[in-house]
Design a protein around this motif. Structure first.
Motif, PDB file in Angstrom:
ATOM      1  N   UNK A  83       0.828  -1.207   0.000  1.00 60.91           N
ATOM      2  CA  UNK A  83       0.000   0.000   0.000  1.00 60.91           C
ATOM      3  C   UNK A  83       0.862   1.258   0.000  1.00 60.91           C
ATOM      4  N   UNK A  84       1.888   1.290   0.863  1.00 62.90           N
ATOM      5  CA  UNK A  84       2.769   2.455   0.916  1.00 62.90           C
ATOM      6  C   UNK A  84       3.597   2.597  -0.364  1.00 62.90           C
ATOM      7  N   UNK A  85       3.998   1.475  -0.939  1.00 66.23           N
ATOM      8  CA  UNK A  85       4.747   1.516  -2.206  1.00 66.23           C
ATOM      9  C   UNK A  85       3.901   2.149  -3.308  1.00 66.23           C
ATOM     10  N   UNK A  88       5.775   5.523  -3.244  1.00 65.44           N
ATOM     11  CA  UNK A  88       6.864   5.227  -4.173  1.00 65.44           C
ATOM     12  C   UNK A  88       6.410   5.433  -5.617  1.00 65.44           C
ATOM     13  N   UNK A  89       5.225   4.912  -5.942  1.00 67.45           N
ATOM     14  CA  UNK A  89       4.688   5.064  -7.297  1.00 67.45           C
ATOM     15  C   UNK A  89       3.981   6.408  -7.478  1.00 67.45           C
ATOM     16  N   UNK A  90       3.600   7.041  -6.378  1.00 66.66           N
ATOM     17  CA  UNK A  90       2.955   8.356  -6.442  1.00 66.66           C
ATOM     18  C   UNK A  90       1.525   8.312  -6.942  1.00 66.66           C
ATOM     19  N   UNK A  91       0.852   7.183  -6.749  1.00 64.33           N
ATOM     20  CA  UNK A  91      -0.523   7.048  -7.222  1.00 64.33           C
ATOM     21  C   UNK A  91      -1.493   7.740  -6.270  1.00 64.33           C
ATOM     22  N   UNK A  92      -2.613   8.214  -6.833  1.00 60.98           N
ATOM     23  CA  UNK A  92      -3.653   8.824  -6.004  1.00 60.98           C
ATOM     24  C   UNK A  92      -4.404   7.719  -5.271  1.00 60.98           C
ATOM     25  N   UNK A  93      -5.207   8.118  -4.274  1.00 55.44           N
ATOM     26  CA  UNK A  93      -6.006   7.133  -3.552  1.00 55.44           C
ATOM     27  C   UNK A  93      -6.976   6.421  -4.508  1.00 55.44           C
ATOM     28  N   UNK A  94      -7.500   7.156  -5.464  1.00 53.14           N
ATOM     29  CA  UNK A  94      -8.432   6.566  -6.427  1.00 53.14           C
ATOM     30  C   UNK A  94      -7.729   5.492  -7.254  1.00 53.14           C
ATOM     31  N   UNK A  95      -6.514   5.777  -7.731  1.00 55.33           N
ATOM     32  CA  UNK A  95      -5.760   4.805  -8.527  1.00 55.33           C
ATOM     33  C   UNK A  95      -5.372   3.580  -7.698  1.00 55.33           C
ATOM     34  N   UNK A  96      -4.966   3.806  -6.457  1.00 58.25           N
ATOM     35  CA  UNK A  96      -4.621   2.690  -5.576  1.00 58.25           C
ATOM     36  C   UNK A  96      -5.863   1.847  -5.322  1.00 58.25           C
ATOM     37  N   UNK A 123      -8.385   1.389  -7.297  1.00 57.87           N
ATOM     38  CA  UNK A 123      -8.677   0.571  -8.481  1.00 57.87           C
ATOM     39  C   UNK A 123      -7.777  -0.656  -8.534  1.00 57.87           C
ATOM     40  N   UNK A 124      -6.517  -0.493  -8.186  1.00 61.91           N
ATOM     41  CA  UNK A 124      -5.566  -1.611  -8.223  1.00 61.91           C
ATOM     42  C   UNK A 124      -5.890  -2.635  -7.144  1.00 61.91           C
ATOM     43  N   UNK A 125      -6.162  -2.155  -5.929  1.00 53.51           N
ATOM     44  CA  UNK A 125      -6.392  -3.050  -4.798  1.00 53.51           C
ATOM     45  C   UNK A 125      -7.868  -3.410  -4.616  1.00 53.51           C
ATOM     46  N   UNK A 126      -8.721  -2.839  -5.463  1.00 51.03           N
ATOM     47  CA  UNK A 126     -10.169  -3.068  -5.370  1.00 51.03           C
ATOM     48  C   UNK A 126     -10.679  -2.733  -3.965  1.00 51.03           C
ATOM     49  N   UNK A 182     -11.998   5.835   0.838  1.00 56.04           N
ATOM     50  CA  UNK A 182     -12.044   6.195   2.250  1.00 56.04           C
ATOM     51  C   UNK A 182     -11.335   5.180   3.134  1.00 56.04           C
ATOM     52  N   UNK A 183     -11.553   3.901   2.840  1.00 54.51           N
ATOM     53  CA  UNK A 183     -10.891   2.873   3.657  1.00 54.51           C
ATOM     54  C   UNK A 183      -9.387   2.870   3.402  1.00 54.51           C
ATOM     55  N   UNK A 184      -8.971   3.222   2.180  1.00 53.54           N
ATOM     56  CA  UNK A 184      -7.539   3.284   1.875  1.00 53.54           C
ATOM     57  C   UNK A 184      -6.855   4.382   2.675  1.00 53.54           C
ATOM     58  N   UNK A 185      -7.546   5.508   2.829  1.00 61.22           N
ATOM     59  CA  UNK A 185      -6.965   6.607   3.602  1.00 61.22           C
ATOM     60  C   UNK A 185      -6.697   6.170   5.044  1.00 61.22           C
ATOM     61  N   UNK A 186      -7.659   5.447   5.618  1.00 61.39           N
ATOM     62  CA  UNK A 186      -7.493   4.955   6.985  1.00 61.39           C
ATOM     63  C   UNK A 186      -6.365   3.931   7.036  1.00 61.39           C
ATOM     64  N   UNK A 187      -6.323   3.014   6.071  1.00 63.26           N
ATOM     65  CA  UNK A 187      -5.276   1.994   6.048  1.00 63.26           C
ATOM     66  C   UNK A 187      -3.895   2.618   5.895  1.00 63.26           C
ATOM     67  N   UNK A 188      -3.789   3.631   5.027  1.00 65.00           N
ATOM     68  CA  UNK A 188      -2.498   4.305   4.836  1.00 65.00           C
ATOM     69  C   UNK A 188      -2.042   4.934   6.144  1.00 65.00           C
ATOM     70  N   UNK A 189      -2.956   5.591   6.860  1.00 65.04           N
ATOM     71  CA  UNK A 189      -2.592   6.209   8.133  1.00 65.04           C
ATOM     72  C   UNK A 189      -2.127   5.160   9.141  1.00 65.04           C
ATOM     73  N   UNK A 190      -2.814   4.029   9.173  1.00 62.22           N
ATOM     74  CA  UNK A 190      -2.417   2.964  10.091  1.00 62.22           C
ATOM     75  C   UNK A 190      -1.064   2.379   9.695  1.00 62.22           C
ATOM     76  N   UNK A 191      -0.847   2.211   8.397  1.00 60.96           N
ATOM     77  CA  UNK A 191       0.438   1.676   7.929  1.00 60.96           C
ATOM     78  C   UNK A 191       1.574   2.653   8.223  1.00 60.96           C
ATOM     79  N   UNK A 192       1.318   3.940   8.037  1.00 61.46           N
ATOM     80  CA  UNK A 192       2.337   4.940   8.358  1.00 61.46           C
ATOM     81  C   UNK A 192       2.643   4.943   9.856  1.00 61.46           C
TER      82      UNK A 192
END
Length: 179
Positions: free
Chosen positions: A127-129, A133-141, A143-146, A150-160
């Motif tokens: 997720x962090x990569x 690293x790739x510089x993708x937006x939350x929307x693009x991430x 689409x890749x991770x299905x 909103x849930x990605x934003x929370x996951x990114x914060x937890x991963x950070x």
């Protein structure tokens, strides 16, 4: 025309040997020549010249301080950039470079960050990569991770946060484990 003013300013700031003062005055004029294209005629030329003289003197002082600490060695040294299981990689650091300390600090921080990244979950690393690293937006991430944005934003914060905890433990030398 401005030699006496620059010379007096350098002597007042540096209080060093005459040869050192001469070299500094010459360096001021070299920097001034390079910086004239940025000069704003609305400002005082004298103030502009004196500011350049001050900055050059500070730069030379820092270089001299680094030399006293052993940082002015003109010979390059290879420093292990990180711990790698598949082979050693080195960063060449030239001591005559004024940014030598910063290069060494950045190499050490990168090594610790790589180690901390290895301690968090594979999902967090991916997720962090994608995000940083790739510089993708939350929307693009998403689409890749299905996954929903909103849930990605929370996951990114937890991963950070997990990465921050791992980094803190790595930098303090504690025994680390996966979160």
């Amino acid at each position: 025309m401005y030699f006496n003013m620059v010379s007096a300013a350098v002597k007042r700031i540096s209080r060093s040997e005459p040869d050192e003062t001469e070299d500094t005055v010459q360096e001021v004029f070299i920097h001034l020549f390079k910086a004239l294209k940025h000069y704003d005629p609305a400002r005082s030329l004298e103030a502009y010249i004196l500011e350049i003289a001050r900055r050059v003197r500070i730069s030379r002082y820092r270089y001299g301080a680094a030399a006293k600490r052993g940082g002015a060695n003109p010979h390059p040294r290879n420093v292990n950039a990180h711990d790698s299981a598949d082979g050693e990689q080195y960063v060449s650091i030239r001591s005559s470079n004024p940014n030598q300390e910063m290069q060494m600090i950045q190499a050490e921080e990168a090594r610790m960050l790589r180690k901390a990244l290895g301690l968090i979950s594979e999902g967090c690393r991916e997720l962090l990569r994608l995000r940083y690293d790739q510089g993708l937006s939350y929307q693009e991430v998403g689409e890749i991770l299905r996954a929903k944005e909103g849930s990605l934003r929370v996951r990114v914060q937890r991963c950070l946060a997990a990465l921050g905890r791992s980094y803190s433990r790595v930098s303090s030398g504690e025994v680390v484990r996966k979160w």
